[in-house]
Motif scaffolding. Sequence first.
Motif, PDB file in Angstrom:
ATOM      1  N   TYR A  33       0.944  -1.252  -0.076  1.00  0.00           N
ATOM      2  CA  TYR A  33       0.024  -0.038   0.123  1.00  0.00           C
ATOM      3  C   TYR A  33       0.935   1.118  -0.060  1.00  0.00           C
ATOM      4  CZ  TYR A  33       0.967   1.018   5.000  1.00  0.00           C
ATOM      5  OH  TYR A  33       1.667   1.244   6.243  1.00  0.00           O
ATOM      6  N   ASN A  34       1.995   1.239   0.523  1.00  0.00           N
ATOM      7  CA  ASN A  34       2.973   2.524   0.716  1.00  0.00           C
ATOM      8  C   ASN A  34       4.049   2.457  -0.462  1.00  0.00           C
ATOM      9  OD1 ASN A  34       4.350   0.117   1.699  1.00  0.00           O
ATOM     10  ND2 ASN A  34       5.009   1.331   3.482  1.00  0.00           N
ATOM     11  N   ASP A  35       3.835   1.582  -1.443  1.00  0.00           N
ATOM     12  CA  ASP A  35       4.966   1.688  -2.426  1.00  0.00           C
ATOM     13  C   ASP A  35       4.654   3.102  -3.305  1.00  0.00           C
ATOM     14  OD1 ASP A  35       6.307  -0.581  -2.118  1.00  0.00           O
ATOM     15  OD2 ASP A  35       5.139  -1.896  -3.639  1.00  0.00           O
ATOM     16  N   PRO A  36       5.536   3.635  -3.577  1.00  0.00           N
ATOM     17  CA  PRO A  36       5.346   4.933  -4.499  1.00  0.00           C
ATOM     18  C   PRO A  36       5.044   4.429  -5.990  1.00  0.00           C
ATOM     19  CG  PRO A  36       7.863   4.767  -4.031  1.00  0.00           C
ATOM     20  CD  PRO A  36       6.988   3.771  -3.458  1.00  0.00           C
ATOM     21  N   ILE A  37       4.403   5.428  -6.737  1.00  0.00           N
ATOM     22  CA  ILE A  37       3.548   5.014  -7.812  1.00  0.00           C
ATOM     23  C   ILE A  37       4.588   4.379  -8.954  1.00  0.00           C
ATOM     24  CG2 ILE A  37       3.930   7.444  -8.760  1.00  0.00           C
ATOM     25  CD1 ILE A  37       1.232   4.703  -9.731  1.00  0.00           C
ATOM     26  N   TYR A  38       5.852   4.903  -8.967  1.00  0.00           N
ATOM     27  CA  TYR A  38       6.629   4.388 -10.121  1.00  0.00           C
ATOM     28  C   TYR A  38       7.078   3.068  -9.758  1.00  0.00           C
ATOM     29  CZ  TYR A  38      10.182   6.298  -6.667  1.00  0.00           C
ATOM     30  OH  TYR A  38      10.894   6.504  -5.469  1.00  0.00           O
ATOM     31  N   VAL A  39       7.361   2.577  -8.352  1.00  0.00           N
ATOM     32  CA  VAL A  39       7.533   1.163  -8.138  1.00  0.00           C
ATOM     33  C   VAL A  39       6.109   0.346  -8.368  1.00  0.00           C
ATOM     34  CG1 VAL A  39       7.953  -0.504  -6.039  1.00  0.00           C
ATOM     35  CG2 VAL A  39       9.236   1.718  -6.437  1.00  0.00           C
ATOM     36  N   LYS A  40       5.117   0.674  -7.899  1.00  0.00           N
ATOM     37  CA  LYS A  40       3.796   0.070  -8.293  1.00  0.00           C
ATOM     38  C   LYS A  40       3.746  -0.280  -9.805  1.00  0.00           C
ATOM     39  CE  LYS A  40       0.829   1.865  -4.772  1.00  0.00           C
ATOM     40  NZ  LYS A  40      -0.547   2.658  -4.307  1.00  0.00           N
ATOM     41  N   LEU A  41       3.896   0.538 -10.529  1.00  0.00           N
ATOM     42  CA  LEU A  41       3.826   0.379 -12.201  1.00  0.00           C
ATOM     43  C   LEU A  41       4.709  -0.584 -12.582  1.00  0.00           C
ATOM     44  CD1 LEU A  41       3.047   3.915 -13.311  1.00  0.00           C
ATOM     45  CD2 LEU A  41       1.234   2.010 -12.721  1.00  0.00           C
ATOM     46  N   GLU A  42       5.972  -0.540 -11.914  1.00  0.00           N
ATOM     47  CA  GLU A  42       6.998  -1.846 -12.459  1.00  0.00           C
ATOM     48  C   GLU A  42       6.622  -3.061 -11.906  1.00  0.00           C
ATOM     49  OE1 GLU A  42       9.839  -1.862 -15.134  1.00  0.00           O
ATOM     50  OE2 GLU A  42       8.964   0.107 -14.629  1.00  0.00           O
ATOM     51  N   LYS A  43       6.424  -3.007 -10.845  1.00  0.00           N
ATOM     52  CA  LYS A  43       6.149  -4.352 -10.053  1.00  0.00           C
ATOM     53  C   LYS A  43       4.912  -5.002 -11.062  1.00  0.00           C
ATOM     54  CE  LYS A  43       7.315  -4.223  -5.240  1.00  0.00           C
ATOM     55  NZ  LYS A  43       6.698  -4.046  -3.802  1.00  0.00           N
ATOM     56  N   LEU A  44       3.738  -4.234 -11.341  1.00  0.00           N
ATOM     57  CA  LEU A  44       2.640  -4.533 -12.200  1.00  0.00           C
ATOM     58  C   LEU A  44       3.120  -5.123 -13.409  1.00  0.00           C
ATOM     59  CD1 LEU A  44      -0.247  -4.541 -11.610  1.00  0.00           C
ATOM     60  CD2 LEU A  44      -0.503  -2.470 -12.710  1.00  0.00           C
ATOM     61  N   ASP A  45       3.996  -4.786 -14.193  1.00  0.00           N
ATOM     62  CA  ASP A  45       4.721  -5.032 -15.405  1.00  0.00           C
ATOM     63  C   ASP A  45       5.474  -6.374 -15.013  1.00  0.00           C
ATOM     64  OD1 ASP A  45       4.704  -4.339 -17.928  1.00  0.00           O
ATOM     65  OD2 ASP A  45       6.989  -3.499 -17.823  1.00  0.00           O
ATOM     66  N   ILE A  46       6.001  -6.711 -14.011  1.00  0.00           N
ATOM     67  CA  ILE A  46       6.975  -7.790 -14.235  1.00  0.00           C
ATOM     68  C   ILE A  46       5.934  -8.837 -13.661  1.00  0.00           C
ATOM     69  CG2 ILE A  46       8.563  -8.961 -12.490  1.00  0.00           C
ATOM     70  CD1 ILE A  46       9.994  -6.129 -12.383  1.00  0.00           C
ATOM     71  N   MET A  47       4.538  -8.391 -12.945  1.00  0.00           N
ATOM     72  CA  MET A  47       3.767  -9.476 -12.480  1.00  0.00           C
ATOM     73  C   MET A  47       3.121 -10.392 -13.889  1.00  0.00           C
ATOM     74  SD  MET A  47       1.820  -7.870  -9.388  1.00  0.00           S
ATOM     75  CE  MET A  47      -0.154  -8.816  -9.616  1.00  0.00           C
ATOM     76  N   ILE A  48       2.676  -9.332 -15.016  1.00  0.00           N
ATOM     77  CA  ILE A  48       2.410  -9.884 -15.821  1.00  0.00           C
ATOM     78  C   ILE A  48       3.194 -10.663 -16.786  1.00  0.00           C
ATOM     79  CG2 ILE A  48       1.252  -9.242 -18.096  1.00  0.00           C
ATOM     80  CD1 ILE A  48       0.728  -6.489 -16.731  1.00  0.00           C
ATOM     81  N   ARG A  49       4.398 -10.469 -16.689  1.00  0.00           N
ATOM     82  CA  ARG A  49       5.539 -11.257 -17.384  1.00  0.00           C
ATOM     83  C   ARG A  49       5.636 -12.605 -16.705  1.00  0.00           C
ATOM     84  NH1 ARG A  49       7.257  -7.607 -21.079  1.00  0.00           N
ATOM     85  NH2 ARG A  49       7.733  -5.706 -20.664  1.00  0.00           N
ATOM     86  N   LEU A  50       5.379 -12.522 -15.547  1.00  0.00           N
ATOM     87  CA  LEU A  50       5.493 -13.840 -14.911  1.00  0.00           C
ATOM     88  C   LEU A  50       4.204 -14.632 -14.754  1.00  0.00           C
ATOM     89  CD1 LEU A  50       8.046 -12.761 -11.824  1.00  0.00           C
ATOM     90  CD2 LEU A  50       8.560 -14.194 -13.846  1.00  0.00           C
ATOM     91  N   ALA A  51       3.336 -14.129 -15.157  1.00  0.00           N
ATOM     92  CA  ALA A  51       1.988 -14.863 -15.166  1.00  0.00           C
ATOM     93  C   ALA A  51       2.056 -16.054 -15.869  1.00  0.00           C
ATOM     94  CB  ALA A  51       0.630 -13.890 -15.619  1.00  0.00           C
ATOM     95  N   SER A  52       1.441 -17.196 -15.450  1.00  0.00           N
ATOM     96  CA  SER A  52       1.361 -18.230 -16.102  1.00  0.00           C
ATOM     97  C   SER A  52       0.292 -19.138 -15.662  1.00  0.00           C
ATOM     98  CB  SER A  52       2.526 -19.237 -15.973  1.00  0.00           C
ATOM     99  OG  SER A  52       2.657 -19.792 -14.462  1.00  0.00           O
ATOM    100  N   GLN A  53      -0.234 -20.340 -16.176  1.00  0.00           N
ATOM    101  CA  GLN A  53      -1.381 -21.056 -15.864  1.00  0.00           C
ATOM    102  C   GLN A  53      -1.225 -21.342 -14.548  1.00  0.00           C
ATOM    103  OE1 GLN A  53      -1.991 -24.063 -18.715  1.00  0.00           O
ATOM    104  NE2 GLN A  53      -3.977 -24.839 -17.461  1.00  0.00           N
ATOM    105  N   ALA A  54      -0.212 -21.679 -13.750  1.00  0.00           N
ATOM    106  CA  ALA A  54      -0.001 -22.174 -12.604  1.00  0.00           C
ATOM    107  C   ALA A  54      -0.429 -21.055 -11.464  1.00  0.00           C
ATOM    108  CB  ALA A  54       1.500 -22.426 -12.201  1.00  0.00           C
ATOM    109  N   ASN A  55      -0.055 -19.797 -12.041  1.00  0.00           N
ATOM    110  CA  ASN A  55      -0.371 -18.657 -10.973  1.00  0.00           C
ATOM    111  C   ASN A  55      -1.137 -17.828 -11.225  1.00  0.00           C
ATOM    112  OD1 ASN A  55       0.915 -16.998 -12.722  1.00  0.00           O
ATOM    113  ND2 ASN A  55       2.996 -17.166 -11.598  1.00  0.00           N
TER     114      ASN A  55
END
Length: 943
Positions: free
Chosen positions: A328-350
């Motif tokens: 909740y307390n991450d700055p916006i630039y960290v949030k957006l970057e984390k979001l990008d990596i989450m999508i790159r790591l998304a797979s059927q398992a998770n």
Amino acid sequence: MTDSKYFTTTKKGEIFELKAELNSDKKEKKKEAVKKVIASMTVGKDVSALFPDVVNCMQTDNLELKKLVYLYLMNYAKSQPDMAIMAVNTFVKDCEDPNPLIRALAVRTMGCIRVDKITEYLCEPLRKCLKDEDPYVRKTAAVCVAKLHDINAQLVEDQGFLDTLKDLISDSNPMVVANAVAALSEIAESHPSSNLLDLNPQSINKLLTALNECTEWGQIFILDCLANYMPKDDREAQSICERVTPRLSHANSAVVLSAVKVLMKFMEMLSKDLDYYGTLLKKLAPPLVTLLSAEPELQYVALRNINLIVQKRPEILKHEMKVFFVKYNDPIYVKLEKLDIMIRLASQANIAQVLAELKEYATEVDVDFVRKAVRAIGRCAIKVEQSAERCVSTLLDLIQTKVNYVVQEAIVVIKDIFRKYPNKYESVIATLCENLDSLDEPEARAAMIWIVGEYAERIDNADELLESFLEGFHDESTQVQLQLLTAIVKLFLKKPTETQELVQQVLSLATQDSDNPDLRDRGYIYWRLLSTDPVAAKEVVLAEKPLISEETDLIEPTLLDELICCIGTLASVYHKPPSAFVEGGRGVVHKSLPPRTASSESTESPETAPSGAPPGDQPDVIPAQGDLLGDLLNLDLGPPVSGPPLAASSVQMGAVDLLGGGLDSLIGDTNFGAPPAAVATATATARLGAPMSSGFNDLFDLTSGVGTLSGSYVAPKAVWLPAMKAKGLEISGTFTRQVGSISMDLQLTNKALQVMTDFAIQFNRNSFGLAPAAPLQVHAPLSPNQTVEISLPLNTVGSVMKMEPLNNLQVAVKNNIDVFYFSTVYPLHVLFVEDGKMDRQMFLATWKDIPNENEAQFQIRDCPLNTEAASNKLQSSNIFTVAKRNVEGQDMLYQSLKLTNGIWVLAELRIQPGNPSFTLSLKCRAPEVSQHVYQAYETILKN
């Protein structure tokens, strides 16, 4: 009392008093005076008048005073070079002082005084310090060599300092080794052609030994140097990796990233079947995760680097999804970057875990973050096919919230889902149409219009929906206008009888009332297609669209490889190669990963392969404009096809015409006076289902008469690929246009020790579709020290992509040794065609028709030609004089030229007899070509 007192003086005769104090006999008074001088210098006062007095204070044993005087000297030596020579004797003397701190201080200051006159006097002291018995002096002298090289490279080479520096790599002290490596790396960067860091297994072994005992910054220099080494086989690569791995647990994040860079690079050479390969993957994850517990700024840098690593090797972090969940307390630039990596790591398992998290994010208060979260849900649907249905229902839930910006983002991503899975989720269209009135952002409106146009046959009131958008047509953004034009034409082709008036209205708005050239051109193309051949129009406009690839925002592979070699530097944060932001490009070396071993070809395990593609398939990537060498690595370097059929070439020209010209279609039109839309729809309605006619040929005027054959100016050959960068192959060349055909005249020289054979050439996509018209014919093997001249015919029917600059050409050349890449710029005048002479009436009408903001004016200086000679010279390069007149003693030449893709350029050349400066005004529907046309004028007239 603190040193602040030195900054608070307000005496009137300040300089005079300081002078007196500096010449005082009392040591303490002298030191106080020098401190006051330094304080004045620090706040920006000019105290250069005290130069001789301060220099006199150098003769002292007091280390603090010496440091202050040296500081003053560094600042003012540049503006007082003659005075600075006074200090040389003291430097020489200090370099032999028994105290190593003073010797090091003298050599450090010598390197900072950037005055040519002094440098030669400093060579002898520097030579002694490089061989000094004290390691502190040697390490300081090593850095001084790099500074001296920056001032006078030739001097450093002549004096043999580079060899001494190379010897220091074998020094017994690790800090000396680290500084020697740093200095050699710095020099090698500014002179990429020099092979200074000639690394071999023995020197690598010494560096790895020094690595354990260095300071953290010394370790970084050594690791960066290791990253530039190419191991001879996978065993050596594994041995280096084993000795670098302990650096992953270092406390300094820069050391960790440098170690990751070395490991990522050498992993390319390891077979995936090795047990060690799997161990290394496991060891890489924890240090990267640890970097995310630092402060936000460091987290951001770490995330930008992790983004690259995940694109190259997602398996490293595939089990670490939770660390990328947003706090909740991450700055916006960290949030957006984390979001990008989450999508790159998304797979059927998770995917279930990821979707639950993203749905949560979509209810946050931060608007930018919510938008990105909604887009992320769409990207997950496209990436993991099994999750698409769940993603669509999540998006529909979000639309029901009626939060404006959430609804708009959801519609944009649903459009992409329709593109990926046609005829699967169209049942949601009704829900989307309910929210039509709330859309106010161009991207969302354009997406909704695309959906209505694409599925018009399933929407009963599609014509009413599109008509509601048409009411404020001129207030819409270009994106919406273009989408609306296409959607209404699609609707007309699906329901011709009911929508005739609507299509007439939109074609009229686009072609007659709009001043946007893109919109007008598209309008005219649709009008001509509908009026000449509605069947062809149906095939073009309602053609089956390719499915969109799962990740269009992946970094293009060759660029990704280069960025992996730049992990831990600014390039990895910008996601741009150093050449894109280092001014002047001096010393920018393009790095690449080592070639994979045969057993380590990309075969991902089933769980990491992107769902929806067979394991091992790489997703298609749409290269961004300006990506270095686009997709040259993936090009097939076999012989090119001898020439495409006419229909294909006409479509190709059409694609380019859409971007710029549009003029040919107007000139070739028979119904010029009639309102375009009326003619188009009348013909189309009458002839829907008529056989295919010569509409395309008419539209692009392919058969227009060819003018006189000519030979344009040919620039002298330049070296495009130096032998240093191509393992001994040197390529020089130039471009020519003779008798209506373009060729690339090449000179290949073999400067290697082995024979070269099996040559092939390929071009990347470029602004004008330049491509080889025949294979690269080198008839006999190219022996060492042999040169061969070849003329390679070119055509302009290759793939088109706008380049920066416009006339940039990226080339791949292959031989039996390797594939080599280089880029060059071609002179635009080789693209000026022979039928570029416009008749006077047409010239006048077109000049008036092109908006005034498209006019560009240039000065051509130092051109001694008279009007007649200039006109003849330009005509030989296919720049034709349409009319000539004399106004108040000035000769005015009105000229036209035409590029191979059908873009016309009109020119007015003003020549004042006796004045060597000409004024050139250019008008064109594609104003971005004007600068290059001006350069062509200047080149032709001055050579």
